[in-house]
Design a protein around this motif. Structure first.
Motif: not given
Length: 115
Positions: A21, A27, A31, A34, A61, A104-106, A108
């Protein structure tokens, strides 16, 4: 006498980049980071990684880790199935000497949903 253009030594590498982050990273709320699938051109994998990290930093990022999966030929030799859309993105990265973020896959964290 015309100079013949040398064949390009550029190849496209498939990279998995994990990002943390950072303010302004875009994002989703909540999240913790990612995973990004990127196709990056370079004369070798090290150059593709350097270019990808530099571009992701410019995009606000925080790249943490990069895993390389090789070129198209290397992936085919390993038995990876590569669909036409993925091949098209790889070709575009090569033609434009670019880094393309394909997915893109965040993340959590460990909290169960609704907690």
């Amino acid at each position: 006498m015309e100079k013949q253009k040398k064949p390009s030594r550029q190849q496209v590498y498939t990279l998995l980049v994990q990002i943390g982050r950072k303010d302004g990273d875009g994002l989703p709320e909540g999240a913790t980071g990612a995973a990004l699938i990127c196709y990056a051109s370079g004369v070798d994998e090290a150059e593709a990684v350097r270019e990808t990290v530099a571009i992701l930093k410019q995009a606000d990022t925080a790249p943490l880790d990069v895993t390389g999966y090789g070129t198209l030929a290397e992936r085919e030799a390993q038995g990876h199935e590569i669909d036409p859309d993925e091949r098209a993105l790889m070709q575009r990265a090569l033609e434009e000497n670019a880094v393309i973020v394909a997915q893109m896959t965040p993340f959590f964290g460990d909290k169960p949903e609704g907690a």
